[in-house]
Scaffold this active site. Structure first.
Site, short mmCIF file in Angstrom:
data_model
loop_
_atom_site.label_atom_id
_atom_site.label_comp_id
_atom_site.label_asym_id
_atom_site.label_seq_id
_atom_site.Cartn_x
_atom_site.Cartn_y
_atom_site.Cartn_z
N CYS A 113 0.82 -1.23 0.00
CA CYS A 113 0.00 0.00 0.00
C CYS A 113 0.85 1.27 0.00
O CYS A 113 0.35 2.35 -0.32
CB CYS A 113 -0.96 0.00 1.19
SG CYS A 113 -2.11 -1.37 1.12
N HIS A 249 -3.31 7.41 2.27
CA HIS A 249 -3.73 6.09 1.80
C HIS A 249 -5.16 5.83 2.28
O HIS A 249 -5.52 6.17 3.40
CB HIS A 249 -2.77 5.04 2.35
CG HIS A 249 -3.19 3.64 2.05
ND1 HIS A 249 -3.54 3.23 0.79
CD2 HIS A 249 -3.33 2.55 2.86
CE1 HIS A 249 -3.87 1.95 0.83
NE2 HIS A 249 -3.75 1.52 2.07
N ASN A 279 -10.04 0.04 -0.52
CA ASN A 279 -8.59 0.10 -0.48
C ASN A 279 -8.03 -0.57 -1.74
O ASN A 279 -8.10 -1.77 -1.89
CB ASN A 279 -8.11 -0.63 0.79
CG ASN A 279 -6.60 -0.61 0.96
OD1 ASN A 279 -5.86 -0.22 0.06
ND2 ASN A 279 -6.13 -1.05 2.11
O1 UT7 Z 1 -3.68 -0.81 3.60
C1 UT7 Z 1 -3.33 -1.10 4.91
C2 UT7 Z 1 -4.06 -2.32 5.26
N1 UT7 Z 1 -5.10 -2.40 6.13
C3 UT7 Z 1 -5.59 -1.52 7.07
O2 UT7 Z 1 -5.23 -0.40 7.22
C4 UT7 Z 1 -6.65 -2.10 7.94
C5 UT7 Z 1 -6.48 -1.75 9.37
N2 UT7 Z 1 -7.50 -2.36 10.20
C6 UT7 Z 1 -8.80 -2.03 10.13
O3 UT7 Z 1 -9.18 -1.17 9.35
C7 UT7 Z 1 -9.75 -2.71 11.08
O4 UT7 Z 1 -9.02 -3.48 12.00
C8 UT7 Z 1 -10.79 -3.61 10.35
C9 UT7 Z 1 -11.77 -2.76 9.59
C10 UT7 Z 1 -10.09 -4.57 9.41
C11 UT7 Z 1 -11.58 -4.43 11.39
O5 UT7 Z 1 -12.18 -3.58 12.34
P1 UT7 Z 1 -12.09 -3.93 13.89
O6 UT7 Z 1 -12.89 -2.91 14.60
O7 UT7 Z 1 -10.65 -4.06 14.24
O8 UT7 Z 1 -12.84 -5.32 13.96
P2 UT7 Z 1 -12.30 -6.75 14.42
O9 UT7 Z 1 -11.37 -7.31 13.39
O10 UT7 Z 1 -11.85 -6.68 15.81
O11 UT7 Z 1 -13.64 -7.56 14.39
C12 UT7 Z 1 -14.70 -7.25 15.28
C13 UT7 Z 1 -15.81 -8.24 15.04
C14 UT7 Z 1 -15.33 -9.70 15.10
O12 UT7 Z 1 -16.38 -10.45 15.68
P3 UT7 Z 1 -16.27 -10.93 17.22
O13 UT7 Z 1 -15.03 -11.74 17.28
O14 UT7 Z 1 -16.18 -9.65 18.01
O15 UT7 Z 1 -17.53 -11.68 17.40
C15 UT7 Z 1 -15.18 -10.07 13.67
O16 UT7 Z 1 -15.35 -11.46 13.45
O17 UT7 Z 1 -16.33 -8.08 13.71
C16 UT7 Z 1 -16.31 -9.31 13.03
N3 UT7 Z 1 -16.10 -9.06 11.62
C17 UT7 Z 1 -17.10 -8.80 10.76
N4 UT7 Z 1 -18.43 -8.75 10.94
C18 UT7 Z 1 -19.18 -8.45 9.86
C19 UT7 Z 1 -14.91 -8.99 10.94
N5 UT7 Z 1 -15.15 -8.71 9.65
C20 UT7 Z 1 -16.49 -8.60 9.51
C21 UT7 Z 1 -17.33 -8.31 8.44
N6 UT7 Z 1 -18.67 -8.25 8.67
N7 UT7 Z 1 -16.87 -8.08 7.18
#
Ligand code: UT7
Length: 322
Positions: A113, A249, A279
């Site tokens: 990225c 980004h 992204n």
């Molecule tokens: O280009 C650089 C690359 N990437 C980034 O910059 C990404 C950086 N990270 C992020 O943007 C965030 O961490 C995410 C958007 C990827 C995730 O957000 P989060 O608030 O950190 O969520 P999480 O991964 O902690 O997931 C929270 C909950 C989980 O469920 P439980 O375990 O709390 O029951 C996940 O399983 O959300 C669930 N979950 C989803 N639910 C619905 C994860 N993905 C999804 C989804 N739809 N697509």
């Protein structure tokens, strides 16, 4: 030394749009979750057979037209991508061939990225030193091809697209001359496993799929990108309120918003495309620049700050007087 002046940008997005609702019909997710956590509403996805080079070429043609530069003036093509058409040769050489450019050099850069800022930095240095005169710097990706479409934690976050920028070496006529002011690149391989692809030509011959510890990436993203912009401003004896446009980004609206707050940049001074494009990895910054150029937000003389973070981790910033 010369200065690398931006002549213009071009963008290309594949025709097919996939909305959050389209995804929620296939996997266990919702439009609400995706919008709340990331800001993303939709993404563009390349058609079958549409390759990174096709996207890049379309963006280059628009950038060249916008710049009034003909292909025979180009003597440097740097393409930032994580999704090259083939393991080798460099996709940049395919773009070079398709443009009919037969001189100078063309090569790819891999910094995920952060790739566009890495490519811009290399081009800037080559133009400054007189190693080339007119450059195409491209970020292009078909990230959809390396996603695990069963993994809701990653597949909802990414899209495909390409952006290109034309730069020309010019003598610095005055201290306030237009051009790239400085670039600042960083990496820290201690975070290699936070964001990676579980395949590769040297590993198993398969392209593999994106794996990400989203929380770990998030934890570092704001601080590293904001610090990179602060470093760039300080290197140019500028204060942050001199930044006219922040073009970060585009991974997550919450990350962008936190960076902007930390830097004290006004909301309406940030270029944001993540809602409609998601992204697109190395393509997000040139796509955002092309959008802001096309609707006349970017004016000659504006101070534009770019910043990105990606797998590795790699990260960086660039300051441009537009
Ligand atoms: O280009 C650089 C690359 N990437 C980034 O910059 C990404 C950086 N990270 C992020 O943007 C965030 O961490 C995410 C958007 C990827 C995730 O957000 P989060 O608030 O950190 O969520 P999480 O991964 O902690 O997931 C929270 C909950 C989980 O469920 P439980 O375990 O709390 O029951 C996940 O399983 O959300 C669930 N979950 C989803 N639910 C619905 C994860 N993905 C999804 C989804 N739809 N697509």
């Amino acid at each position: 030394m010369n200065r690398a002046v931006v002549l213009g940008c071009g963008a290309y997005l594949p025709a097919k749009i996939v909305t959050n609702d389209d995804l929620s019909a296939r996997i266990d997710t919702t439009d609400e979750w995706i919008q709340q956590r990331t800001g993303i509403r939709q993404r563009h996805i390349a058609a079958d057979g549409e390759l990174t080079s096709d996207l890049a070429l379309a963006a280059c043609r628009k950038a060249l037209a916008r710049s009034g530069v003909s292909t025979d003036e180009i003597d440097l093509i740097i393409l930032a991508t994580t999704t090259p058409d083939n393991t080798f040769p460099a996709t940049a050489t395919k773009v070079q061939g398709a443009l009919g450019v037969t001189r100078g050099m063309a090569f790819d850069i891999q910094a995920v990225c952060s790739g566009f800022i890495y490519a811009l930095s290399v081009a800037d240095n080559m133009l400054k030193l007189g190693q080339a005169t007119t450059a195409l710097v491209i970020g292009a990706e078909v990230f959809s091809r390396i996603l695990d479409w069963e993994d809701r934690g990653t597949c909802v976050l990414f899209g495909d697209g390409a952006g290109a920028m034309v730069l020309r070496a010019a003598p610095p006529v005055a201290d306030d001359a237009r051009g790239v002011l400085s670039t600042h690149l960083f990496s820290d391989g201690a975070h290699y496993n936070a964001l990676y692809v579980d395949g590769g030509p040297g590993r198993n011959g398969l392209a593999g799929h994106v794996r990400m510890d989203g929380k770990e990436v998030y934890r570092h993203a704001v601080n590293l990108m904001a610090t990179a912009v602060e470093t760039a401003a300080a290197a140019n004896d500028m204060t942050l309120d001199q930044i006219d446009w922040l073009v970060p980004h585009q991974a997550n609206i919450r990350i962008i918003d936190s960076i902007r707050r930390r830097l004290g940049v006004d909301e309406n001074r940030v270029v944001i495309t993540v809602q409609s494009q998601a992204n697109t990895s190395a393509a997000t910054i040139p796509l955002a620049l092309a959008a802001a150029q096309d609707d006349n937000r970017l004016r000659p003389g504006n101070i534009v700050a770019l910043t990105a973070l990606g797998g590795g981790f790699t990260w960086g910033a660039a300051l441009i007087r537009w």
